[in-house]
Scaffold this active site. Structure first.
Site, PDB file in Angstrom:
ATOM      1  N   SER A 195       3.699  16.514   3.612  1.00 30.83           N
ATOM      2  CA  SER A 195       4.740  15.569   4.043  1.00 30.83           C
ATOM      3  C   SER A 195       4.260  14.775   5.255  1.00 30.83           C
ATOM      4  O   SER A 195       4.513  13.569   5.351  1.00 30.83           O
ATOM      5  CB  SER A 195       6.026  16.328   4.412  1.00 30.83           C
ATOM      6  OG  SER A 195       6.517  17.010   3.295  1.00 30.83           O
TER       7      SER A 195
ATOM      8  N   HIS B 274       5.420  19.521  -3.786  1.00 28.37           N
ATOM      9  CA  HIS B 274       6.658  20.319  -3.810  1.00 28.37           C
ATOM     10  C   HIS B 274       7.266  20.298  -5.218  1.00 28.37           C
ATOM     11  O   HIS B 274       7.705  21.329  -5.726  1.00 28.37           O
ATOM     12  CB  HIS B 274       7.704  19.723  -2.859  1.00 28.37           C
ATOM     13  CG  HIS B 274       7.388  19.800  -1.402  1.00 28.37           C
ATOM     14  ND1 HIS B 274       7.498  18.721  -0.557  1.00 28.37           N
ATOM     15  CD2 HIS B 274       6.996  20.839  -0.605  1.00 28.37           C
ATOM     16  CE1 HIS B 274       7.198  19.077   0.678  1.00 28.37           C
ATOM     17  NE2 HIS B 274       6.875  20.350   0.685  1.00 28.37           N
TER      18      HIS B 274
ATOM     19  N   LYS C   3       9.408  20.738  14.002  1.00 30.41           N
ATOM     20  CA  LYS C   3       8.914  19.497  13.411  1.00 30.41           C
ATOM     21  C   LYS C   3       9.953  18.398  13.583  1.00 30.41           C
ATOM     22  O   LYS C   3      11.135  18.611  13.334  1.00 30.41           O
ATOM     23  CB  LYS C   3       8.640  19.691  11.908  1.00 30.41           C
ATOM     24  CG  LYS C   3       7.493  20.635  11.587  1.00 30.41           C
ATOM     25  CD  LYS C   3       7.238  20.691  10.078  1.00 30.41           C
ATOM     26  CE  LYS C   3       6.185  21.712   9.701  1.00 30.41           C
ATOM     27  NZ  LYS C   3       6.063  21.880   8.241  1.00 30.41           N
TER      28      LYS C   3
ATOM     29  N   ARG D  26      -1.718  25.780  -0.540  1.00 34.29           N
ATOM     30  CA  ARG D  26      -2.728  24.734  -0.723  1.00 34.29           C
ATOM     31  C   ARG D  26      -4.110  25.201  -0.306  1.00 34.29           C
ATOM     32  O   ARG D  26      -5.114  24.727  -0.813  1.00 34.29           O
ATOM     33  CB  ARG D  26      -2.360  23.491   0.107  1.00 34.29           C
ATOM     34  CG  ARG D  26      -1.226  22.698  -0.445  1.00 34.29           C
ATOM     35  CD  ARG D  26      -0.630  21.791   0.585  1.00 34.29           C
ATOM     36  NE  ARG D  26      -0.017  22.563   1.653  1.00 34.29           N
ATOM     37  CZ  ARG D  26       0.685  22.042   2.638  1.00 34.29           C
ATOM     38  NH1 ARG D  26       0.824  20.736   2.721  1.00 34.29           N
ATOM     39  NH2 ARG D  26       1.235  22.800   3.550  1.00 34.29           N
TER      40      ARG D  26
HETATM   41  P1  ADP Z   1       7.785  24.378   5.771  1.00 33.17           P
HETATM   42  O1  ADP Z   1       8.074  23.668   7.065  1.00 33.17           O
HETATM   43  O2  ADP Z   1       8.775  25.468   5.460  1.00 33.17           O
HETATM   44  O3  ADP Z   1       6.364  24.819   5.598  1.00 33.17           O
HETATM   45  P2  ADP Z   1       7.200  22.276   3.854  1.00 33.17           P
HETATM   46  O4  ADP Z   1       8.152  21.278   3.278  1.00 33.17           O
HETATM   47  O5  ADP Z   1       6.061  21.767   4.659  1.00 33.17           O
HETATM   48  O6  ADP Z   1       8.120  23.277   4.652  1.00 33.17           O
HETATM   49  O7  ADP Z   1       6.605  23.175   2.677  1.00 33.17           O
HETATM   50  C1  ADP Z   1       7.436  23.957   1.858  1.00 33.17           C
HETATM   51  C2  ADP Z   1       6.573  24.787   0.920  1.00 33.17           C
HETATM   52  O8  ADP Z   1       5.889  23.919   0.010  1.00 33.17           O
HETATM   53  C3  ADP Z   1       5.492  25.605   1.610  1.00 33.17           C
HETATM   54  O9  ADP Z   1       5.333  26.826   0.926  1.00 33.17           O
HETATM   55  C4  ADP Z   1       4.260  24.753   1.465  1.00 33.17           C
HETATM   56  O10 ADP Z   1       3.085  25.533   1.505  1.00 33.17           O
HETATM   57  C5  ADP Z   1       4.506  24.183   0.061  1.00 33.17           C
HETATM   58  N1  ADP Z   1       3.794  22.937  -0.136  1.00 33.17           N
HETATM   59  C6  ADP Z   1       3.734  21.875   0.706  1.00 33.17           C
HETATM   60  N2  ADP Z   1       2.966  20.892   0.194  1.00 33.17           N
HETATM   61  C7  ADP Z   1       2.518  21.359  -1.006  1.00 33.17           C
HETATM   62  C8  ADP Z   1       1.656  20.826  -2.028  1.00 33.17           C
HETATM   63  N3  ADP Z   1       1.075  19.631  -1.890  1.00 33.17           N
HETATM   64  N4  ADP Z   1       1.428  21.582  -3.135  1.00 33.17           N
HETATM   65  C9  ADP Z   1       1.991  22.800  -3.256  1.00 33.17           C
HETATM   66  N5  ADP Z   1       2.796  23.369  -2.326  1.00 33.17           N
HETATM   67  C10 ADP Z   1       3.065  22.659  -1.219  1.00 33.17           C
END
Ligand code: ADP
Length: 158
Positions: A127, A17, A41, A90
């Site tokens: 996460s 992130h 979630k 990803r």
């Molecule tokens: P959501 O529940 O909205 O998907 P997340 O916190 O899981 O929230 O992810 C938020 C954004 O960050 C999404 O676009 C996800 O694809 C991106 N993301 C999550 N992990 C990574 C990572 N390791 N590298 C790049 N982008 C990521």
């Protein structure tokens, strides 16, 4: 002024992130990290705790703000004057999901989704994986999340 929203659950913020936030901060005049409530979630941190953690981590980025998001993404974007949604990709599963959401959002409002590819070293970071290894007592979470997040995870999972 170009304003972008980076929405997500951030439960917790990972180095993946953070990389997206840093890159977005170089592409746009202003970036708002929007902490949402993802009802499907089970969250480890409250939205307020996430805002505090992320704010600490991005304190050195002057054009980045962190806030709790409410309502529909496009409504929230209109409130803050954002025309761009930033999301990270990803893998192909992320792509399928993001393409669908981007389609809905562009049908609802005049917004543009910008998808940034995860760096190879971040492609396997999520996460949920971080929470899983944390609850197994692994001490190498620091590879995947910033230091303040490691500390918060240790406290929360113990
Ligand atoms: P959501 O529940 O909205 O998907 P997340 O916190 O899981 O929230 O992810 C938020 C954004 O960050 C999404 O676009 C996800 O694809 C991106 N993301 C999550 N992990 C990574 C990572 N390791 N590298 C790049 N982008 C990521």
């Amino acid at each position: 002024m170009s304003i972008a929203l980076f929405p997500g659950s951030f439960d917790p913020l990972t180095k993946g992130h953070l990389d997206i936030i840093q890159r977005a901060s170089q592409l746009f005049d202003h970036v708002v990290v929007g902490v949402g409530h993802n009802t499907s979630k089970q969250a480890l941190f409250t939205p307020e705790e996430k805002v505090d953690l992320i704010s600490t981590v991005v304190a050195d980025l002057p054009n980045v703000d962190v806030t709790i998001m409410h309502g529909l993404t496009v409504q929230f974007m209109s409130e803050i004057g954002a025309k761009f949604i930033v999301r990270g990709l990803r893998n192909s599963k992320d792509f399928e999901y993001e393409r669908d959401i981007a389609g809905v959002n562009s049908a609802l409002a005049d917004v543009e989704t910008i998808l940034l590819l995860a760096k190879p070293e971040n492609q396997n970071i999520s996460s949920s994986m971080v929470k899983e290894i944390g609850s197994m007592g692994a001490d190498n979470m620091a590879k995947f999340v910033p230091k303040v997040v490691v500390d918060a995870l240790k406290e929360r999972l113990n």
